[in-house]
Design an enzyme around this catalytic site. Sequence first.
Site, short mmCIF file in Angstrom:
data_model
loop_
_atom_site.label_atom_id
_atom_site.label_comp_id
_atom_site.label_asym_id
_atom_site.label_seq_id
_atom_site.Cartn_x
_atom_site.Cartn_y
_atom_site.Cartn_z
N ASP A 1 0.85 -1.18 0.00
CA ASP A 1 0.00 0.00 0.00
C ASP A 1 0.89 1.23 0.00
OD1 ASP A 1 -1.90 2.11 0.91
OD2 ASP A 1 -3.25 0.41 1.23
N THR B 1 -16.02 -3.38 -8.94
CA THR B 1 -17.23 -2.78 -8.40
C THR B 1 -18.44 -3.00 -9.31
OG1 THR B 1 -18.25 -0.62 -7.97
CG2 THR B 1 -16.44 -0.63 -9.51
N ASP B 2 -19.63 -2.92 -8.74
CA ASP B 2 -20.84 -3.03 -9.56
C ASP B 2 -21.05 -1.78 -10.42
OD1 ASP B 2 -21.59 -1.22 -7.58
OD2 ASP B 2 -23.41 -2.29 -6.99
N GLU B 3 -20.33 -0.69 -10.10
CA GLU B 3 -20.57 0.56 -10.85
C GLU B 3 -20.17 0.45 -12.32
OE1 GLU B 3 -19.50 4.22 -9.00
OE2 GLU B 3 -20.13 3.55 -7.03
N TYR C 1 -14.53 7.43 -12.07
CA TYR C 1 -14.15 6.29 -11.22
C TYR C 1 -14.58 4.98 -11.88
CZ TYR C 1 -14.86 2.71 -7.62
OH TYR C 1 -14.87 1.52 -6.93
N LYS D 1 -12.38 1.81 -13.38
CA LYS D 1 -12.50 0.42 -12.89
C LYS D 1 -12.88 -0.50 -14.05
CE LYS D 1 -12.22 -1.01 -9.17
NZ LYS D 1 -11.05 -1.51 -8.38
N LYS E 1 -17.26 8.74 2.39
CA LYS E 1 -18.36 7.92 1.88
C LYS E 1 -19.59 8.15 2.75
CE LYS E 1 -15.37 6.11 -0.97
NZ LYS E 1 -14.41 5.09 -0.64
N PRO F 1 -25.38 16.59 4.01
CA PRO F 1 -25.57 17.00 2.61
C PRO F 1 -26.12 15.88 1.73
CG PRO F 1 -23.25 16.56 3.06
CD PRO F 1 -23.97 16.29 4.33
N ARG G 1 -24.99 15.10 -7.34
CA ARG G 1 -23.71 14.66 -7.92
C ARG G 1 -23.86 14.63 -9.45
NH1 ARG G 1 -21.74 8.83 -5.92
NH2 ARG G 1 -20.62 10.00 -4.33
N HIS H 1 -25.06 11.34 -11.56
CA HIS H 1 -25.41 10.46 -10.42
C HIS H 1 -26.20 9.22 -10.86
CE1 HIS H 1 -26.78 10.69 -5.91
NE2 HIS H 1 -26.21 9.53 -6.22
P1 NAD Z 1 -10.16 2.75 0.01
O1 NAD Z 1 -10.14 4.05 -0.73
O2 NAD Z 1 -10.65 2.72 1.40
O3 NAD Z 1 -8.69 2.12 0.04
C1 NAD Z 1 -7.85 2.12 -1.08
C2 NAD Z 1 -6.45 1.72 -0.62
O4 NAD Z 1 -5.60 1.67 -1.77
C3 NAD Z 1 -5.82 2.72 0.36
O5 NAD Z 1 -5.21 2.03 1.43
C4 NAD Z 1 -4.77 3.44 -0.49
O6 NAD Z 1 -3.66 3.91 0.26
C5 NAD Z 1 -4.38 2.34 -1.47
N1 NAD Z 1 -3.82 2.88 -2.71
C6 NAD Z 1 -4.34 3.86 -3.50
N2 NAD Z 1 -3.52 4.11 -4.52
C7 NAD Z 1 -2.46 3.25 -4.41
C8 NAD Z 1 -1.29 3.04 -5.18
N3 NAD Z 1 -1.04 3.74 -6.28
N4 NAD Z 1 -0.44 2.07 -4.77
C9 NAD Z 1 -0.67 1.35 -3.64
N5 NAD Z 1 -1.76 1.54 -2.87
C10 NAD Z 1 -2.65 2.48 -3.25
O7 NAD Z 1 -10.97 1.76 -0.92
P2 NAD Z 1 -12.02 0.61 -0.54
O8 NAD Z 1 -13.34 1.22 -0.38
O9 NAD Z 1 -11.45 -0.23 0.51
O10 NAD Z 1 -12.04 -0.20 -1.93
C11 NAD Z 1 -11.08 -1.21 -2.18
C12 NAD Z 1 -11.33 -1.79 -3.56
O11 NAD Z 1 -12.63 -2.36 -3.61
C13 NAD Z 1 -11.25 -0.78 -4.69
O12 NAD Z 1 -10.63 -1.40 -5.78
C14 NAD Z 1 -12.70 -0.46 -5.00
O13 NAD Z 1 -12.85 -0.09 -6.34
C15 NAD Z 1 -13.37 -1.77 -4.68
N6 NAD Z 1 -14.77 -1.69 -4.24
C16 NAD Z 1 -15.13 -0.86 -3.22
C17 NAD Z 1 -16.45 -0.85 -2.78
C18 NAD Z 1 -16.91 0.03 -1.63
O14 NAD Z 1 -18.10 0.11 -1.36
N7 NAD Z 1 -16.02 0.70 -0.92
C19 NAD Z 1 -17.40 -1.69 -3.39
C20 NAD Z 1 -16.99 -2.51 -4.44
C21 NAD Z 1 -15.67 -2.52 -4.84
O1 DAU Z 2 -21.25 0.38 -5.67
C1 DAU Z 2 -19.95 0.20 -5.23
C2 DAU Z 2 -19.28 1.54 -5.02
O2 DAU Z 2 -19.88 2.11 -3.86
C3 DAU Z 2 -17.78 1.46 -4.86
O3 DAU Z 2 -17.21 0.98 -6.04
C4 DAU Z 2 -17.19 2.84 -4.52
O4 DAU Z 2 -15.80 2.72 -4.28
C5 DAU Z 2 -17.88 3.36 -3.29
O5 DAU Z 2 -17.42 4.67 -3.02
C6 DAU Z 2 -19.41 3.37 -3.46
O6 DAU Z 2 -19.80 4.39 -4.43
P1 DAU Z 2 -21.08 5.34 -4.19
O7 DAU Z 2 -20.88 6.56 -4.98
O8 DAU Z 2 -22.34 4.59 -4.34
O9 DAU Z 2 -20.88 5.62 -2.59
P2 DAU Z 2 -20.98 6.96 -1.72
O10 DAU Z 2 -20.87 6.55 -0.29
O11 DAU Z 2 -20.07 8.03 -2.20
O12 DAU Z 2 -22.48 7.44 -1.98
C7 DAU Z 2 -23.59 6.62 -1.69
C8 DAU Z 2 -24.84 7.36 -2.11
O13 DAU Z 2 -25.02 8.51 -1.24
C9 DAU Z 2 -24.79 7.92 -3.51
O14 DAU Z 2 -26.06 7.83 -4.12
C10 DAU Z 2 -24.40 9.39 -3.32
C11 DAU Z 2 -25.04 9.73 -1.98
N1 DAU Z 2 -24.31 10.76 -1.20
C12 DAU Z 2 -22.99 10.55 -0.95
C13 DAU Z 2 -22.26 11.46 -0.23
C14 DAU Z 2 -20.79 11.26 0.03
C15 DAU Z 2 -24.98 11.87 -0.69
O15 DAU Z 2 -26.20 12.04 -0.88
N2 DAU Z 2 -24.25 12.78 0.03
C16 DAU Z 2 -22.92 12.65 0.27
O16 DAU Z 2 -22.32 13.54 0.93
#
Ligand code: NAD
Ligand code: DAU
Length: 350
Positions: free
Chosen positions: A34, A131-133, A156, A160, A195, A211, A287, A290
């Site tokens: 990392d 991700t599902d996105e 984003y 991905k 998030k 917000p 957003r 969105h």
């Molecule tokens: P996060 O942002 O919390 O963590 C990302 C990590 O990657 C951090 O520790 C960061 O330091 C490291 N990183 C970033 N750039 C780097 C680089 N160039 N080299 C080495 N390390 C680096 O992310 P997360 O929410 O834990 O997501 C992890 C993975 O799962 C991602 O690939 C994301 O797309 C995927 N994912 C996330 C979600 C979600 O809801 N959070 C859902 C589905 C998939």
């Molecule tokens: O679906 C998987 C994805 O889920 C992951 O791949 C991403 O890494 C992760 O960030 C997440 O994406 P979203 O955009 O869905 O998550 P977020 O928490 O940013 O937002 C969730 C929902 O809430 C979205 O519809 C936007 C809304 N939102 C978010 C923020 C940060 C708000 O209304 N206000 C806010 O301030």
Amino acid sequence: MKNILVTGGAGFIGSHLVRLLVNKYPKYHIVNMDVLTYAGNLENLKDIQDKVNYTFVKCDICDLEKVKQVFKDYQIDSVIHLAAESHVDRSIKDPFSFAQTNIMGTLSLLQAAKFEWQGDFKDKLFYHVSTDEVYGSLGEDGYFLETTAYDPHSPYSASKASSDHFVRAFHDTYGFPTVISNCSNNYGSFQFPEKLIPLFINNICLNKPLPVYGKGENVRDWLFVNDHARAIDVIFHKGRLGETYNIGGFNEWKNIDLIKVMIKTVDRLLGREEGVSEKLITYVTDRAGHDVRYAIDSTKLKNELGWEPSLQFEEGIEKTVKWYLENKDWMENITSGDYQKYYKEMYNVN
Ligand code: NAD
Ligand code: DAU
């Protein structure tokens, strides 16, 4: 004996996965690579940092030569790749860094593995966490299947999607041993408060405005992070090469309904009048681009590999809120400094 390189292990999902693997498989060596961006935090792994089967290496996945050296030093035979820029709002402001990390970083890891494994792919695996996105946005009905055509809308999700394509291309071109999973929104402990869920829990505690983008009617499908880590464990051990598995809990929530559940839970646990913090709800500009609704169909994972979520949402959100309330130091450490600047710029506040 396996030497597993987990990338992004200091982040939210990565830290839960590293903890699971280190504790469950004492004979595996888990190497956490990392670079520690704003989202990477070694505090997330304090409880396992001294385990003999765990090593942390600070390294940028884009640094091909250094990554190759890590493969050599630790005789890496498997990769579980999570490192990424992960926040949609940041990708709207700075798409370049998302292309760099998520696309070029993934390609750099693929190249390093291909080079170091030298065509001998027996007992090797490159597992890409996505991700599902990438599937885009749904209307009122239907689900994302593994066969759904890619249709990413944000920088984003476009980055991905591109990384997924490179992983598949390596499988199809070089016979490279890959597997991909695409998961829905995760929630739980150690999530960076950019998030929705940790940000709103923190703001409710601090009596700060919440917000809500647009009308709050967008739908997300929420999965407890430990269940995602369990799914990765199952797919890593039993998934078929070249395959894709969707991960999700059939747990859809309209944002505004989820926000009201968080408000009630925080108010109750803080001894406030339940629901009093609804006054903090503030509708703000939506957003850009969105996505309206995400919903994952994870039937393939259930039928083929036997995975199912272990936790109901009501229990998961209660645990999650409690964790943030009991870990105020963790939240304060990461919300001082740069976070304040980010918050002001993102939400237009003074
Ligand atoms: P996060 O942002 O919390 O963590 C990302 C990590 O990657 C951090 O520790 C960061 O330091 C490291 N990183 C970033 N750039 C780097 C680089 N160039 N080299 C080495 N390390 C680096 O992310 P997360 O929410 O834990 O997501 C992890 C993975 O799962 C991602 O690939 C994301 O797309 C995927 N994912 C996330 C979600 C979600 O809801 N959070 C859902 C589905 C998939
Ligand atoms: O679906 C998987 C994805 O889920 C992951 O791949 C991403 O890494 C992760 O960030 C997440 O994406 P979203 O955009 O869905 O998550 P977020 O928490 O940013 O937002 C969730 C929902 O809430 C979205 O519809 C936007 C809304 N939102 C978010 C923020 C940060 C708000 O209304 N206000 C806010 O301030």
